[in-house]
Design an enzyme around this catalytic site. Structure first.
Site, PDB file in Angstrom:
ATOM      1  N   ASP A 160       1.282  -1.119  -0.262  1.00 19.77           N
ATOM      2  CA  ASP A 160      -0.600  -0.049   0.060  1.00 19.77           C
ATOM      3  C   ASP A 160       1.018   1.263   0.153  1.00 19.77           C
ATOM      4  OD1 ASP A 160      -2.557   1.119   0.531  1.00 19.77           O
ATOM      5  OD2 ASP A 160      -1.917   1.985   2.040  1.00 19.77           O
ATOM      6  N   GLU A 201       2.116  -0.836  -4.737  1.00 21.91           N
ATOM      7  CA  GLU A 201       0.723   0.413  -5.082  1.00 21.91           C
ATOM      8  C   GLU A 201       1.821   1.978  -5.068  1.00 21.91           C
ATOM      9  OE1 GLU A 201      -3.103   2.649  -3.916  1.00 21.91           O
ATOM     10  OE2 GLU A 201      -1.842   2.650  -2.606  1.00 21.91           O
TER      11      GLU A 201
HETATM   12  C1  GLC Z   1      -4.165   2.984  -0.364  1.00 23.82           C
HETATM   13  C2  GLC Z   1      -5.154   2.431  -0.654  1.00 23.82           C
HETATM   14  C3  GLC Z   1      -6.395   2.673   0.238  1.00 23.82           C
HETATM   15  C4  GLC Z   1      -6.250   3.500   1.754  1.00 23.82           C
HETATM   16  C5  GLC Z   1      -4.765   4.273   1.502  1.00 23.82           C
HETATM   17  C6  GLC Z   1      -4.616   4.731   3.062  1.00 23.82           C
HETATM   18  O1  GLC Z   1      -4.507   3.904  -1.563  1.00 23.82           O
HETATM   19  O2  GLC Z   1      -5.868   1.750  -1.462  1.00 23.82           O
HETATM   20  O3  GLC Z   1      -7.739   2.565   0.163  1.00 23.82           O
HETATM   21  O4  GLC Z   1      -7.226   4.451   2.142  1.00 23.82           O
HETATM   22  O5  GLC Z   1      -3.911   3.827   0.563  1.00 23.82           O
HETATM   23  O6  GLC Z   1      -4.532   2.953   2.901  1.00 23.82           O
END
Ligand code: GLC
Length: 559
Positions: free
Chosen positions: A223, A282
């Site tokens: 994440d 991500e």
């Molecule tokens: C990432 C996740 C999202 C979350 C954020 C904070 O972007 O995909 O769903 O709200 O991180 O953890």
């Protein structure tokens, strides 16, 4: 006679790449939002035994791995992305034994299990943060980003250490009256940022990673991984012109630090101790160039160039070409059209082009996702063309969406729209739950569900199954080089996929009306349709003229 232990006959491993260390380059990853997939105990929330009960469905579909959005204990302020214990399973989703059984059952079917690791921040209820905020000199004092105020305003209130902002609205700094200091949070106030420059934090996180690997987990989705490290001196970001408060800063110091690739290297080394473990990061609020820079031969990164493109031959052509050019031959691509943070692509792409038939767009988009170079990441429900669900204001759960209702300086879309429960059948509970679902279904769930599409060879589901079957059979689709071909026909995009001995051309008509183009990538060749958006893919004439129906995409073998 003595009792003999029961002999369990293993179910056949369907996935042909399961034992291959590079399975993640050949395979398909299927993202499950556990709250919304299948509820086994009638509490209205999906759970691990529910997921286990659908492994047969997933095996039939032909996916190679499931990625579970967070399953860890959490107060649920950011619907699970605020973790209070990274080493355990939230009882909401089941027991520790349920998790181990899910991994074992998945493996028996040749399906790998990927966990979502939220390591940038924790919940404010995490014992580390509780200890950190309790004392400035205890063992956890330096586990989060604490700073003194930069001054005091005219009303005697402490001023934040710098100008950093929260992605979820407002400043990134929260005053803690107990510690008499600010702590930093890129997301909610309840999601304090960990201090990754403290070696004890890294050691604890990596121990947690080893623990999940020991339990048989096959990889991780990281994440917002490029936000782990901040500038050591927490310098203020330069202010620039921009449409939103966030865009009015160059985010030079609150993410993307030059020493971050070393950290990812240390993480990867832990995975590399075991064969075949995959990882995908991500990319948080950054450009495709950053995704390229952070991709290594065994680590993928989600960039957003494809996901951000509206539905047109020109934008898709540009995005595919740009990504091919930037990532080059050595870096593997992670391809994604939908996830738990974005509008579902059947809705998003159809509306971007003013099209009403979201299924037709979903089928054509499936051809794109499953035949461009890289690993496809599917989001649960896209295989039945699931659309965004309209959630009334008084039912909104997504925290930034609730903030946007009251904060005029903050814009956000409601992520609940793409998180609705999976409709498996028609009727009450839609085969998802016997209770009251945690989030509403779409109005079309009686007609749009797995059962109704299962036996219809023209459904979105049947289209996905055929394309996934094609991927499994075709080396060129899985790993061939990609070259964008100039068709000269407006609205029609084509590309070739090629390995020695196998050559394919994919032709996509983005228009809502038929188009005639030339299939010819090689004057002397003949073309044989293999699969496409339609049950009976259109074939070129002997002269190489190809007439595609509205929103038709075909995969042709070049003989
Ligand atoms: C990432 C996740 C999202 C979350 C954020 C904070 O972007 O995909 O769903 O709200 O991180 O953890």
């Amino acid at each position: 006679m003595t009792d003999r232990p029961a002999i369990r006959t293993p179910e056949p491993v369907r996935n042909p790449f399961y034992d291959d260390e590079t399975w993640w380059r050949h395979g398909i990853v299927y993202q499950i939002y556990p709250r919304s997939f299948a509820d086994s105990d009638g509490d209205g929330t999906g759970d691990l035994p529910g997921i286990e009960s659908k492994l047969g469905y997933l095996g039939e579909l032909g996916v190679d791995a499931i990625w579970l959005s967070p399953i860890y204990p959490s107060p649920g302020r950011d619907v699970g992305y605020d973790v209070s214990d990274h080493t355990a399973v939230d009882p909401l989703f089941g027991s520790e034994a349920d998790f181990d059984r899910l991994v074992e059952s998945a493996h028996r079917r040749g399906i790998r299990v990927i966990l979502d690791l939220v390591m940038n921040h924790t919940s404010d209820m995490h014992p580390w943060f509780q200890a950190s905020r309790a004392s400035r000199d205890g063992p956890y004092a330096d586990w989060y980003l604490w700073r003194d105020p930069s001054g005091i305003d005219d009303d005697g209130r402490p001023l934040p250490p710098n100008n950093w902002l929260s992605w979820f609205g407002g400043p990134a700094w929260e005053w803690d009256p107990r510690r008499q200091q600010f702590y930093m949070h890129t997301f909610l106030v309840e999601q304090p940022e960990l201090n990754w420059r403290n070696p004890a934090v890294e050691a604890a996180q990596f121990d947690m990673v080893r623990g999940w690997l020991a339990r048989g987990v096959d990889g991780f989705r990281l994440d917002v991984f490029n936000a782990f490290l901040k500038h050591p001196e927490l310098l203020a970001n330069p202010e620039i012109e921009g449409a939103t408060l966030w865009a009015r800063q160059r985010h030079l110091y609150d993410r993307d630090q030059p020493d971050f690739p070393d950290l990812i290297g240390r993480f990867r080394a832990i995975l590399d101790d075991r064969p075949g473990r995959m990882s995908v990061g991500e990319l948080f609020a950054s450009e495709a160039e950053r995704a390229v820079a952070l991709t290594t031969d065994r680590h993928m990164v989600f960039d957003w160039a494809l996901l951000a493109a509206p539905w047109s031959a020109a934008t898709y052509g540009d995005a595919i070409w740009l990504r091919e050019t930037m990532f080059g031959d050595d870096r593997w691509l992670a391809n994604v059209l939908s996830n738990h943070d974005q509008s579902r692509h059947a809705s998003r792409l159809a509306s971007s082009a003013g099209l009403a038939d979201t299924d037709a767009v979903a089928r054509a988009a499936a051809v794109v996702l499953l035949t461009i170079r890289g690993t496809p990441f599917m989001y649960y429900g896209e295989e039945i063309g699931l659309r965004d669900v309209q959630v009334p204001e008084d039912e909104i759960i997504d925290p930034p969406a609730r903030r946007a209702l009251v904060d005029p300086d903050f814009q956000w879309w409601n992520r609940d729209g793409c998180r609705s429960p999976m409709p498996w059948t028609s009727g009450p509970g839609y085969g998802f739950t016997s209770g009251r679902p945690w989030l509403r279904f779409g109005d079309d769930a009686d007609a749009r569900n797995v059962a109704s599409q299962d036996s219809d060879p023209r459904s979105v589901l049947a289209t996905y199954r055929r394309l996934i079957e094609l991927r499994r059979k075709s080396e060129a689709v899985r790993s061939g080089t990609l070259r964008v071909v100039e068709t000269g026909t407006p609205d029609v995009l084509a590309w070739t996929r090629e390995v020695p001995g196998e050559r394919l051309v994919v032709v996509v008509n983005f228009a809502d009306a038929s188009r005639t183009t030339r299939a010819a990538v090689d004057g002397a060749a003949t073309y044989r349709p293999l699969a496409g958006s339609h049950l009976d893919p259109s074939a070129p004439t002997r002269d190489g003229d190809l007439t595609l129906r509205a929103l038709e995409a075909v995969v042709l073998h070049v003989d």
